[in-house]
Design a protein around this motif. Structure first.
Motif, PDB file in Angstrom:
ATOM      1  N   THR A 144     -42.047 141.503  77.471  1.00  0.00           N
ATOM      2  CA  THR A 144     -41.210 142.126  78.496  1.00  0.00           C
ATOM      3  C   THR A 144     -39.928 142.638  77.854  1.00  0.00           C
ATOM      4  O   THR A 144     -39.182 141.868  77.244  1.00  0.00           O
ATOM      5  N   LEU A 145     -39.685 143.929  77.986  1.00  0.00           N
ATOM      6  CA  LEU A 145     -38.426 144.548  77.568  1.00  0.00           C
ATOM      7  C   LEU A 145     -37.764 145.083  78.826  1.00  0.00           C
ATOM      8  O   LEU A 145     -38.233 146.069  79.397  1.00  0.00           O
ATOM      9  N   THR A 146     -36.696 144.447  79.274  1.00  0.00           N
ATOM     10  CA  THR A 146     -36.094 144.860  80.541  1.00  0.00           C
ATOM     11  C   THR A 146     -35.405 146.207  80.455  1.00  0.00           C
ATOM     12  O   THR A 146     -35.287 146.913  81.451  1.00  0.00           O
ATOM     13  N   ALA A 147     -34.949 146.586  79.273  1.00  0.00           N
ATOM     14  CA  ALA A 147     -34.365 147.917  79.050  1.00  0.00           C
ATOM     15  C   ALA A 147     -34.815 148.378  77.667  1.00  0.00           C
ATOM     16  O   ALA A 147     -34.058 148.303  76.702  1.00  0.00           O
ATOM     17  N   PRO A 148     -36.065 148.850  77.554  1.00  0.00           N
ATOM     18  CA  PRO A 148     -36.647 149.122  76.228  1.00  0.00           C
ATOM     19  C   PRO A 148     -35.799 150.015  75.350  1.00  0.00           C
ATOM     20  O   PRO A 148     -35.707 149.798  74.131  1.00  0.00           O
ATOM     21  N   GLU A 149     -35.179 151.025  75.937  1.00  0.00           N
ATOM     22  CA  GLU A 149     -34.444 151.999  75.134  1.00  0.00           C
ATOM     23  C   GLU A 149     -33.220 151.406  74.462  1.00  0.00           C
ATOM     24  O   GLU A 149     -32.630 152.029  73.561  1.00  0.00           O
ATOM     25  N   THR A 150     -32.818 150.191  74.834  1.00  0.00           N
ATOM     26  CA  THR A 150     -31.627 149.565  74.253  1.00  0.00           C
ATOM     27  C   THR A 150     -31.963 148.493  73.222  1.00  0.00           C
ATOM     28  O   THR A 150     -31.061 147.898  72.634  1.00  0.00           O
ATOM     29  N   VAL A 151     -33.245 148.217  73.013  1.00  0.00           N
ATOM     30  CA  VAL A 151     -33.678 147.176  72.076  1.00  0.00           C
ATOM     31  C   VAL A 151     -34.043 147.832  70.745  1.00  0.00           C
ATOM     32  O   VAL A 151     -34.751 148.841  70.717  1.00  0.00           O
ATOM     33  N   PHE A 152     -33.575 147.250  69.647  1.00  0.00           N
ATOM     34  CA  PHE A 152     -33.831 147.803  68.321  1.00  0.00           C
ATOM     35  C   PHE A 152     -34.526 146.752  67.460  1.00  0.00           C
ATOM     36  O   PHE A 152     -34.015 145.650  67.265  1.00  0.00           O
ATOM     37  N   PHE A 153     -35.701 147.127  66.962  1.00  0.00           N
ATOM     38  CA  PHE A 153     -36.517 146.238  66.149  1.00  0.00           C
ATOM     39  C   PHE A 153     -36.325 146.523  64.660  1.00  0.00           C
ATOM     40  O   PHE A 153     -35.937 147.624  64.274  1.00  0.00           O
ATOM     41  N   HIS A 165     -41.451 140.100  64.638  1.00  0.00           N
ATOM     42  CA  HIS A 165     -42.659 139.614  65.308  1.00  0.00           C
ATOM     43  C   HIS A 165     -42.247 138.945  66.621  1.00  0.00           C
ATOM     44  O   HIS A 165     -41.462 137.991  66.620  1.00  0.00           O
ATOM     45  N   VAL A 166     -42.791 139.450  67.734  1.00  0.00           N
ATOM     46  CA  VAL A 166     -42.471 138.907  69.053  1.00  0.00           C
ATOM     47  C   VAL A 166     -43.774 138.566  69.765  1.00  0.00           C
ATOM     48  O   VAL A 166     -44.660 139.420  69.900  1.00  0.00           O
ATOM     49  N   GLY A 167     -43.888 137.328  70.222  1.00  0.00           N
ATOM     50  CA  GLY A 167     -45.110 136.867  70.864  1.00  0.00           C
ATOM     51  C   GLY A 167     -45.241 137.315  72.306  1.00  0.00           C
ATOM     52  O   GLY A 167     -44.270 137.700  72.968  1.00  0.00           O
ATOM     53  N   ARG A 168     -46.456 137.232  72.811  1.00  0.00           N
ATOM     54  CA  ARG A 168     -46.760 137.616  74.185  1.00  0.00           C
ATOM     55  C   ARG A 168     -45.973 136.768  75.180  1.00  0.00           C
ATOM     56  O   ARG A 168     -45.736 135.585  74.955  1.00  0.00           O
ATOM     57  N   ASP A 169     -45.549 137.409  76.260  1.00  0.00           N
ATOM     58  CA  ASP A 169     -44.789 136.762  77.333  1.00  0.00           C
ATOM     59  C   ASP A 169     -43.377 136.370  76.929  1.00  0.00           C
ATOM     60  O   ASP A 169     -42.694 135.651  77.670  1.00  0.00           O
ATOM     61  N   ALA A 170     -42.938 136.800  75.767  1.00  0.00           N
ATOM     62  CA  ALA A 170     -41.511 136.684  75.463  1.00  0.00           C
ATOM     63  C   ALA A 170     -40.759 137.712  76.299  1.00  0.00           C
ATOM     64  O   ALA A 170     -41.307 138.738  76.708  1.00  0.00           O
ATOM     65  N   GLU A 172     -45.412 149.375  71.230  1.00  0.00           N
ATOM     66  CA  GLU A 172     -46.328 148.328  70.772  1.00  0.00           C
ATOM     67  C   GLU A 172     -45.967 146.982  71.383  1.00  0.00           C
ATOM     68  O   GLU A 172     -46.861 146.209  71.767  1.00  0.00           O
ATOM     69  N   ALA A 173     -44.667 146.681  71.485  1.00  0.00           N
ATOM     70  CA  ALA A 173     -44.250 145.410  72.078  1.00  0.00           C
ATOM     71  C   ALA A 173     -44.693 145.319  73.539  1.00  0.00           C
ATOM     72  O   ALA A 173     -45.232 144.294  73.981  1.00  0.00           O
ATOM     73  N   LEU A 174     -44.481 146.379  74.287  1.00  0.00           N
ATOM     74  CA  LEU A 174     -44.899 146.392  75.695  1.00  0.00           C
ATOM     75  C   LEU A 174     -46.410 146.257  75.805  1.00  0.00           C
ATOM     76  O   LEU A 174     -46.918 145.513  76.661  1.00  0.00           O
ATOM     77  N   GLU A 175     -47.137 146.976  74.942  1.00  0.00           N
ATOM     78  CA  GLU A 175     -48.593 146.910  74.964  1.00  0.00           C
ATOM     79  C   GLU A 175     -49.091 145.503  74.635  1.00  0.00           C
ATOM     80  O   GLU A 175     -50.123 145.060  75.146  1.00  0.00           O
TER      81      GLU A 175
END
Length: 451
Positions: free
Chosen positions: A252-261, A266-271, A245-248
């Protein structure tokens, strides 16, 4: 039409092998119960009733932490799901419209699915949520013809032919509130387990000439959590969905598999979110902010253009305005940093207010705790705090003021003033060699004694 929710949260969860009630185990930094309550909240319910049982006091506290207005009732003896729903009847006396029954250990029902169930209520008196199971196992089976549901058979009571059916019962049910409790009151316990099954209301409804229908969702939505392994699976499922959902949404998640929400991140666009970033509860990141690698954030707000990290920790009450920079090995807690503040590295700011475009030197600490009480530090605009400054709260540093490196500041510093709070340096020429010789002799004597 108004909607009410009944959330079943009475089970002990013996397979969790835990003293903690099952619904209070965490996924994404929040109790499973909160996930179910959030799913139901999308329907804007007029009344929410949580049915507690095992660990009722703790469950009640958690439920009200999410929704202060919810009602908690206690199922003293766990005699089945219909018996659990019946405990909510007094709390929903006089309620009109539909009632949706959810489960505190089933965290991933989508709001769109619940909306589909409400839509189906226009065609059926009772609506059940089902799913096509890859491995039906011990789920109850839905006996249906198209959308029309004839009955639900629990696995224990199913025939061999019925067990071959792959359309399974999630347990989620929607019906007119008055109809629901009327049907529940007629449920008996003449079955293999001797329990009062909520699923029996389908057959009872049809005997009264009422129609029953089924809405089908993806199996992933119905994931229940009964073991530690399933808890880990639920965490993985949540994180996979949150990352997607964040990517959509343009993050930007430079290494998505390492980020835990967390559940409420809530993260805004272009963060931009770097590798190995952990979000605890209560974090909002505005558009265009950047969180660099190995940061841990909880209970904080980060504004547009701010940069955090790497290796930074933001704790509850941290408020970063636009273009703030928080660097490596900095911890911020219950502090407000105005626009353009720079806190480069190796610093702790707790219980503080920092004015715009102030620069905080390395190793600065707001000494906010005296062993009993917390005290606040206030730093004005465009001030300069020298490296290794100890600000002993309560203390105020004015606009445009400076503190010397290594200072201990215990009194207010007026605007545009320079404050030095350190002992005068004393230099002893030629003393160092004699001290080294003495220290080496002491070390040799100690080593000889140890031998």
């Amino acid at each position: 039409m108004p909607v009410s929710l009944v959330i079943l949260a009475a089970g002990q969860g013996t397979r969790m092998n835990s003293d903690l009630p099952k619904v209070l185990h965490h996924v994404a930094g929040a109790p499973l119960l909160h996930h179910a309550m959030q799913a139901g909240a999308a329907l804007a319910p007029e009344r929410v009733v949580v049915v507690a049982g095992h660990g009722a006091a703790a469950v009640s506290k958690a439920a009200r932490a999410y929704d202060e207005a919810c009602t908690v009732v206690v199922q003293e003896a766990q005699l089945g799901t219909a018996h659990a729903v019946a405990q909510a009847a007094p709390a929903l006396e006089g309620a009109t419209g539909d009632c949706v029954v959810l489960y505190g250990d089933t965290p991933f029902i989508r709001p769109e699915t619940l909306e589909a169930m409400l839509d189906a209520r226009a065609r059926h008196a009772v609506v059940v949520l089902g799913f096509e199971a890859r491995d039906p196992g011990r789920y109850g089976r839905l006996i249906a013809q198209g959308e029309a549901l004839e009955r639900i058979v629990e696995f224990k009571d199913a025939t061999v032919e019925e067990r071959a059916i792959s359309l399974c019962n999630s347990g989620v049910i929607c019906a007119d509130t008055a109809t629901l409790f009327s049907l529940v009151s007629a449920v008996g316990n003449d079955n293999a387990a001797g329990e009062y099954y909520l699923t029996d209301i389908v057959e009872l409804a049809r005997k009264r000439g009422l129609s029953a229908g089924v809405v089908i969702c993806d199996e992933a939505e119905t994931l229940g959590v009964n073991t530690r392994a399933q808890l880990a699976e639920a965490e993985a499922a949540f994180q996979a969905r949150a990352r997607a959902e964040a990517l959509e949404n343009g993050v930007t998640l430079t290494a998505p598999e390492t980020v835990f929400f967390a559940l409420d991140t809530h993260v805004g666009r272009d963060a931009i979110i770097g590798p190995n970033v952990i979000f605890g509860p209560g974090v909002t990141i505005e558009s265009g902010a950047e969180i660099r690698a190995f940061c841990h954030l909880e209970g904080c707000h980060i504004s547009r253009g701010a940069t955090v990290g790497p290796f930074a920790r933001l704790r509850p009450g941290a408020e970063l305005a636009e273009d703030v920079h928080v660097g490596n090995f900095v911890e911020i807690k219950n502090a407000i940093l105005d626009e353009g503040v720079k806190v480069g590295h190796l610093t702790y700011l707790g219980d503080a207010d920092v004015g715009e475009h102030t620069n905080i030197g390395a190793g600065t600490v707001t000494c906010n705790y005296d062993g009993v009480n917390k005290h606040r530090t206030t730093i004005g605009k465009r001030a300069f705090i020298g490296s290794d400054t100890m600000l002993v709260a309560p203390v105020r540093v004015g606009d445009g003021a400076m503190t010397g490196s290594g200072s201990v500041i215990t009194e207010d510093v007026p605007s545009d003033a320079v404050a030095l709070g350190r002992a005068k340096q004393v230099t002893k020429p030629g003393l160092a060699p004699r001290l080294f010789e003495m220290y080496r002799a002491i070390k040799a004597k100690r080593q000889k004694g140890e031998a």
